[in-house]
Write an enzyme that holds these catalytic residues in place. Structure first.
Site, PDB file in Angstrom:
ATOM      1  CD  GLU A  71      -2.667   1.005   2.698  1.00  0.00           C
ATOM      2  OE1 GLU A  71      -3.626   1.778   2.847  1.00  0.00           O
ATOM      3  OE2 GLU A  71      -2.389   0.102   3.522  1.00  0.00           O
ATOM      4  CE  LYS A  92      -7.352   1.258   3.224  1.00  0.00           C
ATOM      5  NZ  LYS A  92      -6.192   1.700   4.046  1.00  0.00           N
ATOM      6  CB  CYS A 139      -4.756  -1.979   3.944  1.00  0.00           C
ATOM      7  SG  CYS A 139      -4.067  -2.258   5.602  1.00  0.00           S
ATOM      8  CE  LYS A 183      -2.714  -5.344  12.480  1.00  0.00           C
ATOM      9  NZ  LYS A 183      -2.363  -3.936  12.141  1.00  0.00           N
ATOM     10  CG  LEU A 212      24.958   2.598  29.170  1.00  0.00           C
ATOM     11  CD1 LEU A 212      26.292   1.916  28.883  1.00  0.00           C
ATOM     12  CD2 LEU A 212      23.848   1.579  29.186  1.00  0.00           C
ATOM     13  CB  SER A 213      21.260   4.054  35.083  1.00  0.00           C
ATOM     14  OG  SER A 213      20.397   2.951  34.787  1.00  0.00           O
ATOM     15  N   GLY A 214      23.169   1.343  34.588  1.00  0.00           N
ATOM     16  CA  GLY A 214      23.347   0.023  35.192  1.00  0.00           C
ATOM     17  C   GLY A 214      22.034  -0.669  35.486  1.00  0.00           C
ATOM     18  CD  GLU A 226      10.578   3.954  34.445  1.00  0.00           C
ATOM     19  OE1 GLU A 226      11.331   3.373  35.236  1.00  0.00           O
ATOM     20  OE2 GLU A 226      10.978   4.552  33.423  1.00  0.00           O
TER      21      GLU A 226
END
Length: 586
Positions: free
Chosen positions: A44, A127, A163, A196, A334-336, A439
């Site tokens: 498409e 379509k 689609c 899906k 990079l925090s660990g 978060e």
């Protein structure tokens, strides 16, 4: 019964790159021709990429799409491919945009498919069903078609659909049965969601039964902003048998010999079928060219584990966002911890370690084990590792401002964001942010701090799934004889922002095993308070969580884009007002 060798080109177009997308069509058509294909289909909106969003309203863009289609037909013939019918999606219009002052009733932009043959556009299809839910806004952009285009290719009647036509009963597929077609080609820009593919196959089977004809389903792959397309192209017989299926998340040419009925008595040109659809007919060649070589069997790809599927989606989404927007590299903190470890590993898998910069940004509250875990991950993956202590900068702020409590915690996060953005400005990296969906849902982040960044690979990944992905990725590395990239201590330790002494996420949030099911019900499932309590969740915890979600909308509105993998991602899928006094507790 004739045998038609079809080729489904599962390729990766780029929005707006008409010339590059046309080159893809030409090169993959050559591959199809070399495989002896008698019909080749592309996804498409192949020429323009998908979705083009408000580019639809630019008449210059519509005209460029139309011109590119004509030019592509000519170029295919010049390539010696003019005898091979090519189905390709593009943006068309038969009138001004519906938002313009000179709009005409029943005319406007169209999501279209064309058949190219002999250096010309020999047939077009618009379509019929236009989705207007989730990430789709096609009622905003397009007008629906009212025709069924049937192309007779060497004595076989082939119908074109696009689609969403497949996802709705009736309409074009019911008309296909009435028209007596031998094959339905369905071209797609169907975005990925976890599982899906398990929904798609039964759906294609239902439409094949409705049409009374086999279906050749081709879907694009690749990342486009928040969306990622996984392919999963397939051929299904009229009685629902899965004959061939392509792999996910990779470009692939599926070539398959399909027995199809020869064209018989047909509904005449202009005849009306289901839902008032009229038949439009075209003819390409009197007979099919003889098949060459051994029989073509497209093969059947076995499904993979959920974690493998999600990982591939996230890697592809990140790679295409970086490469299509021409960023040379990425940088992240990079925090660990587990989130940054997963994002760093995704980035290395997507781009290679030489294009990933990981920065340790320790404060006085950063534990020694977290620093060691960050360094260990860098060593395991080979990324460019740097250390930029933030405490001297934080102390300078505190020497000039009187701050305490949460304000000091947020200050640390914002200093980290300033450093990452400075490296981005200085060296050209795209900053990756690492906040997970849990978060983001409850607002457990600092604006202009840990939320800073241009792209978030795990924006749509719940915290509990983050752990599953990390465990799977390490196990997959072990299975392949490679080094597991994520330190086991990053996976096993309690999550913490480490912005105050002894801080843990559980000081502020319910345990993620409790939190995530509530969030999934509320965010993905649109359950209200009563529905969540009826599902067995503690009413007090439900009330607490829902308050956090509802009051964090302003943060989410400012968050970076990230790859969608769920049924309802923040952003395009879930649109709620920021100013909103409705609460589920009444």
């Amino acid at each position: 019964m004739p045998t038609l060798r079809i080729a489904l080109s599962q390729v990766n177009p780029t929005v707006g790159d008409l010339a590059g997308n046309a080159r893809l069509v030409r090169s993959w058509t050559r591959r199809a021709a070399d495989a002896g294909a008698q019909l080749v289909a592309f996804p498409e909106m192949m020429l323009t990429g998908y979705p083009v969003e408000d580019l639809v309203f630019r008449r210059s863009f519509v005209a460029a799409s139309q011109a590119a289609l004509d030019r592509l037909a000519t170029d295919l013939a010049a390539d010696g491919l003019g005898d091979l019918p090519v189905v390709v999606g593009y943006l068309d219009a038969d009138g001004p945009p519906q938002v313009s002052g000179d709009a005409q009733p029943g005319r406007g932009a169209r999501n279209a498919a064309a058949v190219l043959h002999g250096g010309a556009v020999v047939a077009t299809y618009f379509k019929h069903h236009l989705p207007n839910y989730g990430v789709f806004d096609e009622d905003r952009y397009f007008l629906p078609g009212d025709m069924l285009t049937v192309v007779r290719i060497g004595g076989v009647d082939v119908a074109l659909t696009i689609c969403e036509d497949l996802w709705q009963a009736g309409g074009p597929f019911a008309a296909c049965r009435q028209a007596g077609v031998g094959l339905v080609v369905n071209i797609n820009g169907s975005p990925y969601e976890l599982n899906k593919d398990d929904i798609r196959l039964p759906l294609v089977r239902r439409r094949a039964a409705e049409a009374g004809a086999p279906i050749a389903y081709v879907n694009m792959i690749g990342g486009q902003d928040e969306l990622v397309f996984e392919g999963d192209s397939m051929v299904v017989s009229a009685d629902g048998e899965l004959l061939a299926r392509a792999p996910q998340f990779v470009e692939h040419l599926l070539v398959h010999d399909l027995d199809v009925p020869a064209a018989g008595e047909t509904v005449a040109e202009g005849g009306r079928l289901a839902d008032g659809i009229r038949v439009v007919r075209a003819t390409v060649g009197d007979s099919l060219p003889p098949l060459s070589g051994p029989p073509a069997t497209g093969g059947l790809i076995e499904p993979v584990a959920d974690e493998a599927e999600v990982w591939q989606a996230l890697v592809l989404g990140l790679r295409d966002y970086v490469n299509k927007n021409r960023f040379p590299s990425v940088v992240l903190g990079l925090s660990g911890g587990i989130d940054s470890a997963v994002v760093a590993t995704l980035a290395v898998d997507a781009l290679g370690p030489e294009r990933v910069v990981g920065v340790s940004l320790p404060s006085q509250h950063s534990s020694e084990h977290s620093r060691e875990d960050a360094a260990d991950l860098a060593k395991r993956t080979g990324l460019d590792y740097r250390i930029e202590p933030i405490q001297p900068m934080v102390d300078t702020f505190l020497a000039n401002m009187s701050l305490s409590g949460v304000a000091v915690e947020n200050l640390q996060a914002r200093v980290r964001g300033v450093i990452l953005m400075a490296l981005s400005n200085q060296e050209g990296h795209l900053v990756l942010t690492t906040g997970n969906k849990s978060e983001l849902a409850v607002g457990y982040s600092t604006l202009y701090g840990d939320s800073v960044g241009g792209f978030n690979p795990v924006k749509d990944v719940w915290k509990t799934l983050i752990w599953r992905l990390a465990t799977w990725r390490n196990a997959d590395a072990t299975r392949r004889g490679a080094t597991p990239p994520i330190p086991e201590s990053s996976i096993g330790k309690p999550p913490s922002a480490e912005l105050s002494p002894g801080q843990l996420d559980s000081d502020t949030l319910p345990d993620y095993d409790v939190l995530d099911p509530i969030l999934i019900g509320y965010v993905d499932g649109d359950l209200g308070r009563d529905g969540l309590v009826a599902a067995g969740h503690d009413p007090a915890i439900v009330d607490r969580v829902l308050r956090m979600v509802d009051t964090a909308e302003y943060k989410r509105r400012q968050s970076a884009p990230g790859t969608k993998i769920s049924m309802k991602a923040f952003g395009r899928d879930r649109r709620l007002p920021i100013t909103n006094r409705w609460r589920e507790d009444g």
